[in-house]
Design an enzyme around this catalytic site. Structure first.
Site: not given
Ligand code: COA
Length: 388
Positions: A85, A334
């Site tokens: 990152c 991100h």
């Molecule tokens: N914050 C806010 N909203 C989020 C979100 C987040 N982190 N992640 C997804 N959403 C929203 C999407 O925009 C979507 O909205 P919509 O229905 O209005 O279009 C809805 O939630 C569903 O999205 P989806 O893609 O199905 O979510 P998901 O369950 O596949 O993914 C997480 C959610 C939390 C698992 C994913 O965001 C994630 O993996 N985050 C962590 C990333 C990470 O680890 N980065 C490295 C950091 S060092």
């Protein structure tokens, strides 16, 4: 060593960018940075690009010459930097040293990631490659789970509460709602964060940064050249870079990010400032607990008092040290390899007074802090409207 200035910045809209490919995103950000610097592409002497894992996300390695080619930088040297990152923050650091040493006078630094072409479980497996493959990810640890462990330990040691984590999300979503390039431009409440689905207890979806596509780029030059291109150069006052053990179990205390402590102390010393002198900061809030620990490890407050710092509004725009006016990783989004460069774009806009509705009034000194994995890498840069 010569002083270095940022004279041009550009970034794409962050989000699900199905309309553009990896290369198109970078070209858009790069062209905008060139335009902002009033500069022709022939004047750029080298490209430094941060990218975490284009091979896993879009099946493309060897991205530096590809991006240079599509930006028509012709035969100029093009370097790719991978530090998870922190990739484009580390690229920026190397580029600063290349200009400071006199190797180049003008360089472009950027970052890009196109992540939404894979499913969320696939993306989670790619992120996990930023941890220790043999001792952590092999046994099923993911990045959200690692930060959940850190959060639990912080709760035990310092009494930090889930509500305080949620307040980080509330602040960063509020700031993101004022940023037209942010992935999420909606506000949330503490109740909404705490009732969003659990990703890894105690972290909810709204405690996590999202999966994002996007690119950001900046143009750097030696300070003596800067006024040829702009009336508002932003100077690099100091920087620090440090590493920590890859595996959490090798750390004496998982609630302290040792690389952040070391990198920030180097940066403060080089810039000749103290934490209290920072007017605005863009920090690596990959998870809400990370932002709270960063307040502590950067010296913005005493160890263990990060939860109180968010609760008392000290990091709001208008507070003692505004943090993540862009919306941060949480709301701006991100795209891993681009986040470090996007932080620099925001701080440059803040110091130029061009941040619109999210402007921190009168900001003179800004900080960016970016980290890879569970902060096994950390890069801190300090910027100012005036030279050291
Ligand atoms: N914050 C806010 N909203 C989020 C979100 C987040 N982190 N992640 C997804 N959403 C929203 C999407 O925009 C979507 O909205 P919509 O229905 O209005 O279009 C809805 O939630 C569903 O999205 P989806 O893609 O199905 O979510 P998901 O369950 O596949 O993914 C997480 C959610 C939390 C698992 C994913 O965001 C994630 O993996 N985050 C962590 C990333 C990470 O680890 N980065 C490295 C950091 S060092």
């Amino acid at each position: 060593m010569r002083d270095v200035a940022v004279i041009g910045v550009g970034m794409t809209k962050f989000g699900e960018r199905w309309d553009k490919q990896l290369r198109d995103l970078f070209v858009e950000a790069g062209n905008e940075a060139l335009k902002d610097a009033n500069m022709g592409r022939d004047e750029v002497q080298a490209l430094f690009v941060g990218n975490f894992s284009a091979g896993s996300f879009v099946g493309q390695e060897h991205v530096a010459p590809l991006l240079s080619d599509y930006l028509s930088l012709k035969s100029k040297p093009a370097f790719r930097v991978e530090s998870a990152c922190a990739s484009s923050a580390m690229a920026f650091n190397l580029a600063c040293m290349a200009v400071a040493s006199g190797t180049y006078d003008i360089v472009m630094v950027g970052g890009v990631e196109k992540m939404t072409d894979v499913s969320a479980p696939e993306a989670t497996s790619v992120y996990a490659k930023a941890m220790d493959a043999e001792w952590e990810s092999f046994f099923g640890l993911t990045l959200p789970a690692a930060f959940a462990l850190i959060a639990r330990r912080h709760f035990v040691q310092y009494g930090t509460k889930p509500e305080q984590l949620a307040m980080v999300s509330v602040k960063n979503h509020r700031n993101g709602s004022k940023n037209p390039l942010a992935q999420f431009q909606f506000e949330v409440t503490v109740e909404r964060v705490l009732s969003s689905p659990i990703v890894s207890d105690p972290l909810h979806v709204l405690d996590c940064s999202p999966v994002t596509d996007g690119a950001a780029a900046v143009i750097l030059c030696s300070a003596e050249l800067a006024r040829k291109y702009t009336d508002t150069p932003v100077y690099v006052l100091g920087f620090g870079v440090a590493s920590d053990s890859m595996a959490l179990h090798d750390r004496p205390d998982i609630t302290t990010l040792g690389a952040v402590v070391k990198a920030s102390r180097q940066a403060y010393r080089m810039a000749g400032i103290e934490p209290k002198d920072v007017d605005v900061a863009e920090l690596h809030d990959s998870f809400t607990i990370a932002e709270i620990i960063l307040y502590e490890d950067l010296g913005f407050c005493e160890k263990g008092k990060g939860g109180m710092m968010i609760q008392e509004g000290e990091t709001e725009i208008g507070g003692r040290i505004p943090v993540n006016p862009s919306g941060g990783l949480k709301a701006r989004g991100h795209p891993v390899g681009a986040s470090g460069a996007a932080q620099i774009v925001e701080i440059v806009k803040q110091l130029r007074g061009e941040a619109g509705r999210r402007q921190v009034p009168g900001a003179e000194i800004g900080m960016t802090q970016s980290m890879g994995g569970t902060a096994s890498t950390c890069a801190v840069h300090i910027f100012g409207r005036r030279k050291r």
